[in-house]
Design an enzyme around this catalytic site. Structure first.
Site, short mmCIF file in Angstrom:
data_model
loop_
_atom_site.label_atom_id
_atom_site.label_comp_id
_atom_site.label_asym_id
_atom_site.label_seq_id
_atom_site.Cartn_x
_atom_site.Cartn_y
_atom_site.Cartn_z
N GLU A 148 0.80 -1.23 0.00
CA GLU A 148 0.00 0.00 0.00
C GLU A 148 0.83 1.29 0.00
O GLU A 148 0.53 2.23 0.73
CB GLU A 148 -0.93 0.00 1.22
CG GLU A 148 -1.91 -1.16 1.21
CD GLU A 148 -2.88 -1.12 2.38
OE1 GLU A 148 -4.06 -1.38 2.14
OE2 GLU A 148 -2.46 -0.85 3.51
C1 ACM Z 1 -2.09 -5.45 4.04
O1 ACM Z 1 -3.16 -5.92 4.44
N1 ACM Z 1 -1.96 -4.14 3.91
C2 ACM Z 1 -0.96 -6.31 3.71
#
Ligand code: ACM
EC number: 3.2.1.52
Length: 540
Positions: A329
């Site tokens: 992310e």
């Molecule tokens: C995640 O759930 N951001 C790996």
């Protein structure tokens, strides 16, 4: 024709409802590979002796303590093998059971006693776990049916991840999890120790990481909510505490894999040392959850010195071969606006932000490999469109992730697993729609957790070996207390343990449900908050 079909269906239903072995096969979770029952039983009593060589003292003492607490039986441990009966023999011999690997074992109960044999201490430990479960069933706990169990795991990676970056839980909660993982033969504790909202590991060279980064002023109470807990939150592990927990895990044959997030999910570190960030601006440790734009400045050599220093201290604390660097992310806004990152892109011929991330990741991977370890990261580290919010042009990548890296799949299409495995990468499958423990029981009922198959459909069997196993993930945003965390983990943990251990040919949901009556009783007696979820509910 129709009638014959109906008879066939009815027969199949009856057979699946009354499995031939159901009345006799003892309940062990995760279900062993093979159990052969004989007539009769062996009775453990106070005169039974544990027989183990000096090299197996830790294992023998562990079993002795467990028998004391779970069955009220105090057995003596002897390293010579006396003649006669009534023995509980533990044997590790690398030449034994070569086809069962390091984690496999054989457990024989006959009229002369009990014998657990394994090629390695790990297998012996799992044999002892099966024995402890055999003892805890039936009206007469100490009367053990005569049998032979031959057992080994389906996968080598059977992980529980705990995110303490969001809410710190502390040593007692972690040790409880390790105990329950051990009972279920899970072998990797993936410890998510840093995130935007908290840095939870003491790093001697950079004291501000815990002085500043382990504290925040408040906490959001639900997604997209304006509500706050109304109190500060803080906590971190000293290096002495970490060593103690790693040792505790090792005694249970659990490897602790630390995760140090980079280059995103790094706000707590950047709040501690603003020069780590791409903008250089001073920020506070966030009190809300979600994705944040603050990202390490991947164009600054000082940042690599910092990360290498941190990883050096981390590797000194964690003997794990695998070191997890997060990588999920990452928001690219700050990099796109940064003259320094733009210059780096020109200099290194990096075409997209995903290329920048892979280039950065490979630098870290090479550093980790130079210390004899192996890097692992969430699947964004390969590039490609994982999220709805990303732009295809930005996630397209020509850079290639280092081959030795372990790809931790959590989001995207399952073709990404197929793609990574068929390119020769080892993969751990933590597909979020099946394995995220922060998702409630409507989203992931127990049955859905149980049915998860880490090997994706469509993968050529010749690449199966690249799927190392699975992780289940306890993300910590909205589990502020130990009890709220436990209600999400228990009982689903046992379903994931069975996904990791039990051969597909032996999976049987009715058997699992029966086993869970015993396991749940055990947890409740330990004071654990077990969610009373419906075992038959299907996903919404
Ligand atoms: C995640 O759930 N951001 C790996």
């Amino acid at each position: 024709m129709k009638k014959r079909f109906l008879i066939l269906v009815t027969a199949c239903l009856l057979l699946s409802y009354y499995p031939v072995s159901a009345q006799t096969e003892p309940l062990i979770s995760p279900r062993p590979l093979a159990i052969q029952m004989e007539k009769g039983s062996f009775r453990l009593d106070a005169s039974t002796q544990i027989i183990a060589s000096k090299q197996l003292k830790t294992e023998a003492d562990y079993l002795k303590t467990k028998l004391q607490t779970s069955a009220g039986l105090t057995l003596s441990v002897n390293n010579a093998s006396p003649t006669g009966k009534n023995k509980l023999a533990l044997l590790v011999d690398a030449k034994q059971l070569p086809e069962f690997g390091k984690e496999g074992y054989q457990l024989i109960v006959n009229t002369g006693g009990i014998k657990i044999t394994a090629a390695d201490k790990a297998g012996l430990f799992y044999g002892m776990q099966s024995l402890l479960q055999l003892i805890n069933q039936g009206d007469n706990k100490l009367e053990i049916p005569l049998l032979t169990i031959k057992d080994k795991p389906r996968f080598s990676w059977r992980a529980l991840m705990l995110d303490e970056g969001r809410h710190f839980k502390g040593e007692k909660a972690v040790k409880q999890l390790l105990d329950d993982m051990a009972m279920l033969k899970m072998n990797v504790f993936h410890w998510h120790l840093t995130d935007d909202q908290g840095w939870r590991i003491e790093i001697k060279k950079y004291p501000e990481l815990t002085k500043v980064g382990s504290k925040r002023k408040d906490s959001q109470t639900a997604w997209r909510s304006e509500k706050r807990e109304g109190q500060p939150h803080e906590g971190f592990y000293t290096q002495a505490q970490i060593k103690n927990i790693v040792q505790y895990a090792a005694e249970r044959h659990i490897t602790v894999v630390p995760e140090i997030e980079m280059p995103g999910h790094a706000s707590a570190a950047i709040a501690s040392y603003p020069w780590l960030g791409t903008t250089g601006e001073k920020i506070e440790v966030p009190v809300t959850f979600g994705k944040f734009k603050d990202t390490y400045n991947v164009a600054d050599p000082k940042v690599y010195t910092f990360l290498e220093d941190v990883l050096t201290e981390v590797m000194a604390l964690f003997p794990s071969k695998v070191i997890h660097i997060g990588g999920d992310e990452v928001l690219y806004d700050q990099w796109k606006a940064s003259p320094q990152v733009k210059a780096l892109m020109v200099k290194e011929n990096l075409k997209t932000p995903a290329d920048v991330q892979i280039w950065f990741t490979n630098k870290i991977s090479k550093f980790i490999a130079s210390k004899g370890r192996r890097m692992m990261g969430w699947n964004e580290i390969m590039g490609g469109k994982v999220h709805e919010f990303t732009d295809d042009k930005e996630t397209a990548a020509k850079e290639k992730l280092d081959q030795g890296t372990i790809v931790h799949f959590w989001k995207g299409t399952t073709e990404m697993v197929t793609d990574a495995a068929s390119k020769g990468y080892d993969v751990v499958n933590s597909y979020h729609i099946y394995t995220y423990l922060d998702y409630d029981y409507k989203e992931i009922p127990i049955r859905k957790a149980y049915e998860f198959n880490p090997i994706p459909e469509g993968l050529d069997p010749k690449y199966d070996k690249h799927v190392l196993g699975l992780g289940c993930q306890m993300w910590g945003e909205f589990i502020p207390t130990e009890a709220s965390m436990q209600a999400m983990i228990y009982p689903r943990l046992a379903a994931y343990a069975e996904v990791g251990w039990t051969d597909l040919s032996r999976k049987d949901y009715t058997y699992f449900k029966n086993t869970m009556k015993l396991i749940e009783n055990h947890w409740k007696a330990e004071g654990i908050q077990v969610e009373s979820a419906d075992y038959d509910a299907l996903a919404k």
